[in-house]
Design an enzyme around this catalytic site. Structure first.
Site, PDB file in Angstrom:
ATOM      1  N   LYS A  32       7.697 142.468  43.651  1.00  0.00           N
ATOM      2  CA  LYS A  32       6.749 143.518  43.988  1.00  0.00           C
ATOM      3  C   LYS A  32       6.567 144.412  42.770  1.00  0.00           C
ATOM      4  CE  LYS A  32       5.922 147.428  47.018  1.00  0.00           C
ATOM      5  NZ  LYS A  32       6.216 148.066  48.295  1.00  0.00           N
ATOM      6  N   ARG A  60       6.912 154.911  41.291  1.00  0.00           N
ATOM      7  CA  ARG A  60       7.884 153.919  41.737  1.00  0.00           C
ATOM      8  C   ARG A  60       8.308 152.953  40.626  1.00  0.00           C
ATOM      9  NH1 ARG A  60       7.157 155.529  46.899  1.00  0.00           N
ATOM     10  NH2 ARG A  60       5.282 154.979  48.058  1.00  0.00           N
ATOM     11  N   GLU A  79      14.090 137.801  40.108  1.00  0.00           N
ATOM     12  CA  GLU A  79      14.101 138.535  41.384  1.00  0.00           C
ATOM     13  C   GLU A  79      14.048 137.567  42.566  1.00  0.00           C
ATOM     14  OE1 GLU A  79      14.353 141.531  42.530  1.00  0.00           O
ATOM     15  OE2 GLU A  79      13.983 142.924  40.894  1.00  0.00           O
ATOM     16  N   LYS A  98       3.553 140.358  45.221  1.00  0.00           N
ATOM     17  CA  LYS A  98       2.667 141.446  45.612  1.00  0.00           C
ATOM     18  C   LYS A  98       2.379 142.346  44.437  1.00  0.00           C
ATOM     19  CE  LYS A  98       2.723 145.532  48.430  1.00  0.00           C
ATOM     20  NZ  LYS A  98       3.528 146.426  49.204  1.00  0.00           N
ATOM     21  N   SER A 148      -4.011 146.573  49.665  1.00  0.00           N
ATOM     22  CA  SER A 148      -5.074 147.498  50.065  1.00  0.00           C
ATOM     23  C   SER A 148      -6.145 147.682  48.995  1.00  0.00           C
ATOM     24  CB  SER A 148      -4.455 148.849  50.434  1.00  0.00           C
ATOM     25  OG  SER A 148      -3.702 149.372  49.353  1.00  0.00           O
TER      26      SER A 148
HETATM   27  C1  PBG Z   1       6.011 150.271  51.283  1.00  0.00           C
HETATM   28  C2  PBG Z   1       4.845 149.395  51.042  1.00  0.00           C
HETATM   29  C3  PBG Z   1       3.736 149.606  50.229  1.00  0.00           C
HETATM   30  C4  PBG Z   1       2.870 148.541  50.470  1.00  0.00           C
HETATM   31  C5  PBG Z   1       3.506 147.707  51.381  1.00  0.00           C
HETATM   32  N1  PBG Z   1       4.725 148.247  51.714  1.00  0.00           N
HETATM   33  C6  PBG Z   1       3.364 150.747  49.351  1.00  0.00           C
HETATM   34  C7  PBG Z   1       4.102 151.027  48.121  1.00  0.00           C
HETATM   35  O1  PBG Z   1       5.023 150.338  47.706  1.00  0.00           O
HETATM   36  O2  PBG Z   1       3.757 152.064  47.546  1.00  0.00           O
HETATM   37  C8  PBG Z   1       1.498 148.352  49.876  1.00  0.00           C
HETATM   38  C9  PBG Z   1       0.570 147.511  50.650  1.00  0.00           C
HETATM   39  C10 PBG Z   1      -0.850 147.624  50.273  1.00  0.00           C
HETATM   40  O3  PBG Z   1      -1.240 148.289  49.286  1.00  0.00           O
HETATM   41  O4  PBG Z   1      -1.661 147.032  51.000  1.00  0.00           O
HETATM   42  N2  PBG Z   1       6.959 150.350  50.331  1.00  0.00           N
END
Ligand code: PBG
Length: 332
Positions: A200, A222, A238, A253, A279
């Protein structure tokens, strides 16, 4: 007599030949629909930056899950937005939390839908980071890795108890997959899968989600726990670590900016691979379509097919319902 002219267009001339030789198949079977659940009843609260997506109260989420099941989509992933947040994200693992309520209600009403829960504390902490904070040995405030991991394991068990079929940790703390697996096993829930957000990245494409989930960090970012978008070998390390700790499905992701990672993970490990079409990927396509700059349906199908072609077995996507309507396969 020379070698015949190479005339690949012969194969493209007729849709029936195109169908016969099509290499990549996108099916409704590959799709997971994300849902945002909020406290209250009769609430459908549209997310501005994600046209077609809304925060739903539990009753509305149950209706939505029926519709999703009827379209033939096999699973949903649930995100909770609590009414109260605190430093340790306790809404994520208390018995009365919003996701726990949603799981019980959906499981009772739509038992044939697989329920995956996102396991992370960022929607539940008042500072928006993915776990409780502490001063590290260097005196800097940071997410407390090991305390977070223990709380995530607790959350995964509470969700399993409430009806979750799989836990999907998205926090990127070290060691969380092993801790969640061990906690589920100790709770005699060896049947519950771990779908790990293994690779991620610290991505700009999560912007609209943070509006939908109210999880923007109140300070900092983050990058201290999510991966640097420039790194590929690190993603393989990972994934290897999460598989060694017991992950059943590994996720990459976001999807589109990281299709090379999807392919390398699939080739290297040969395990079920998921990709999260996040998103921001959804928002940019919807925005262009709304402006008439792109044919929305065609662009959507091309994008989803590209993620499959890169090697993903499973696609988490806000387009799941739209794509399912085009692909068919459900009861509706
Ligand atoms: C929670 C999480 C996030 C997403 C999925 N789980 C946000 C982030 O890490 O800031 C993002 C999903 C998306 O953008 O559709 N940690």
């Amino acid at each position: 007599m020379g070698f015949p002219d190479y005339r690949p267009r012969r194969l493209r001339k007729h849709e029936n030949f195109r169908r016969m030789i099509r290499e990549t198949r996108l099916s409704v079977d590959n799709l997971i629909m994300p849902l945002f659940v909020v406290p209250g009843t009769k609430i459908t609260n549209p997310v501005k930056s994600m046209p077609g997506i809304a925060q739903l109260s539990v009753d509305r989420a149950v209706d939505e899950c029926r519709a999703i099941r009827d379209l033939g989509i096999p699973a949903v992933i649930l995100f909770g937005i609590p009414d109260k947040k605190d430093g340790a994200g306790s809404g994520a693992y208390s018995d009365t939390g919003i996701i726990q309520q949603a799981l019980r209600a959906i499981k009772a009403a739509v038992s044939d839908l697989v329920l995956i829960t996102d396991v992370c504390l960022c929607e539940y902490t008042d500072h928006g980071h993915c776990g409780p904070l502490a001063k590290g040995p260097d005196g800097r405030t940071d997410v407390d890795n090991d305390r977070t991991v223990a709380l995530l394991a607790r959350a995964a068990c509470v969700y399993a108890e409430a009806g979750a079929d799989a836990a999907a940790p998205s926090d990127m703390m070290d060691g969380r997959v092993g801790a969640i697996r061990a906690a589920l096993d100790a709770a005699r829930r060896t049947d519950v899968l771990v779908v790990s957000y293994a690779a991620k990245y610290a991505s700009a494409f999560y912007g609209p989600f943070r509006e939908a989930a109210g999880s923007t960090p109140s300070f900092g970012d983050r990058r201290g726990y999510q991966m640097d978008p420039a790194n590929a070998d690190e993603a393989l390390r990972e994934v290897a670590a999460d598989l060694a700790e017991g992950a059943d499905i590994v996720m990459v992701k976001p999807a589109l900016p990281f299709l090379d990672i999807v392919r390398r993970v699939k080739d290297r490990f040969g395990v079920p691979v998921a990709a999260y079409n996040v998103s921001g990927e959804y928002a940019m396509l919807k925005a262009a379509a709304q402006n008439g700059w792109l044919d929305g349906d065609r662009a959507m199908m091309e994008v989803l097919t590209s993620i499959r072609r890169a090697g993903a077995d499973i696609l988490l996507t806000y387009f799941a319902k739209d794509a399912a309507r085009i692909l068919g396969g459900g009861r509706a």
